[in-house]
Design a protein around this motif. Structure first.
Motif, PDB file in Angstrom:
ATOM      1  N   ARG A  32     -22.114 -28.742 -20.852  1.00 28.41           N
ATOM      2  CA  ARG A  32     -22.359 -28.267 -21.914  1.00 28.41           C
ATOM      3  C   ARG A  32     -23.643 -28.914 -21.633  1.00 28.41           C
ATOM      4  N   ARG A  33     -23.737 -30.572 -21.781  1.00 28.14           N
ATOM      5  CA  ARG A  33     -25.128 -31.790 -21.591  1.00 28.14           C
ATOM      6  C   ARG A  33     -26.102 -30.823 -21.094  1.00 28.14           C
ATOM      7  N   VAL A  34     -26.180 -29.945 -20.116  1.00 26.70           N
ATOM      8  CA  VAL A  34     -26.962 -30.163 -19.405  1.00 26.70           C
ATOM      9  C   VAL A  34     -27.694 -28.414 -19.958  1.00 26.70           C
ATOM     10  N   VAL A  35     -26.795 -27.608 -20.516  1.00 30.15           N
ATOM     11  CA  VAL A  35     -27.336 -26.220 -20.752  1.00 30.15           C
ATOM     12  C   VAL A  35     -27.806 -27.149 -22.119  1.00 30.15           C
ATOM     13  N   ASN A  36     -27.886 -27.149 -23.006  1.00 31.39           N
ATOM     14  CA  ASN A  36     -27.814 -27.616 -24.244  1.00 31.39           C
ATOM     15  C   ASN A  36     -29.610 -28.304 -23.821  1.00 31.39           C
ATOM     16  N   ALA A  37     -29.444 -29.537 -22.435  1.00 34.04           N
ATOM     17  CA  ALA A  37     -31.147 -29.787 -22.133  1.00 34.04           C
ATOM     18  C   ALA A  37     -31.577 -29.457 -21.674  1.00 34.04           C
ATOM     19  N   ALA A  38     -31.442 -27.991 -20.872  1.00 31.73           N
ATOM     20  CA  ALA A  38     -32.107 -26.681 -19.956  1.00 31.73           C
ATOM     21  C   ALA A  38     -32.931 -25.958 -21.615  1.00 31.73           C
ATOM     22  N   LEU A  39     -31.809 -25.313 -22.449  1.00 29.94           N
ATOM     23  CA  LEU A  39     -32.562 -24.935 -23.764  1.00 29.94           C
ATOM     24  C   LEU A  39     -33.283 -25.854 -24.566  1.00 29.94           C
ATOM     25  N   SER A  40     -33.121 -26.628 -24.814  1.00 30.95           N
ATOM     26  CA  SER A  40     -33.993 -28.132 -25.665  1.00 30.95           C
ATOM     27  C   SER A  40     -35.520 -27.999 -24.928  1.00 30.95           C
ATOM     28  N   ASN A  41     -35.391 -27.449 -23.231  1.00 30.73           N
ATOM     29  CA  ASN A  41     -36.628 -28.114 -22.969  1.00 30.73           C
ATOM     30  C   ASN A  41     -37.236 -26.130 -22.391  1.00 30.73           C
ATOM     31  N   ALA A  42     -36.389 -25.172 -22.863  1.00 30.11           N
ATOM     32  CA  ALA A  42     -37.152 -24.137 -22.902  1.00 30.11           C
ATOM     33  C   ALA A  42     -37.207 -23.564 -20.714  1.00 30.11           C
TER      34      ALA A  42
END
Length: 75
Positions: free
Chosen positions: A31-41
């Motif tokens: 979840r942390r990696v996916v949220n970071a990827a989504l916030s950085n597009a």
């Protein structure tokens, strides 16, 4: 549940009680990696990077001989 018995002589090969702690940690990491990827597009990482079952405390299940290990048939 004194009469509760296993139907199949298959049990986990482990010294750990369960995989719950491993699964919780791996899902949190995903979840942390996916949220970071989504916030950085950025592109999402593949799901296979997380939750490798061979890295957990349990190594799967195996059949055992119920005549030799009668205690293994108890739940």
């Amino acid at each position: 549940m004194s009469r509760s018995r296993r139907k199949m002589p298959i049990a986990g090969m482990t010294t750990a009680e369960s995989d719950k702690a491993f699964k919780v940690a791996e899902h949190r990491r995903e979840r942390r990696v996916v949220n970071a990827a989504l916030s950085n597009a950025e592109d999402l990482p593949p799901a296979r990077l997380f939750g490798n079952p061979w890295a957990s405390e349990k190594d799967g299940k195996r059949r055992f001989d119920p005549a030799r290990y009668p205690a293994g048939m108890r739940k």
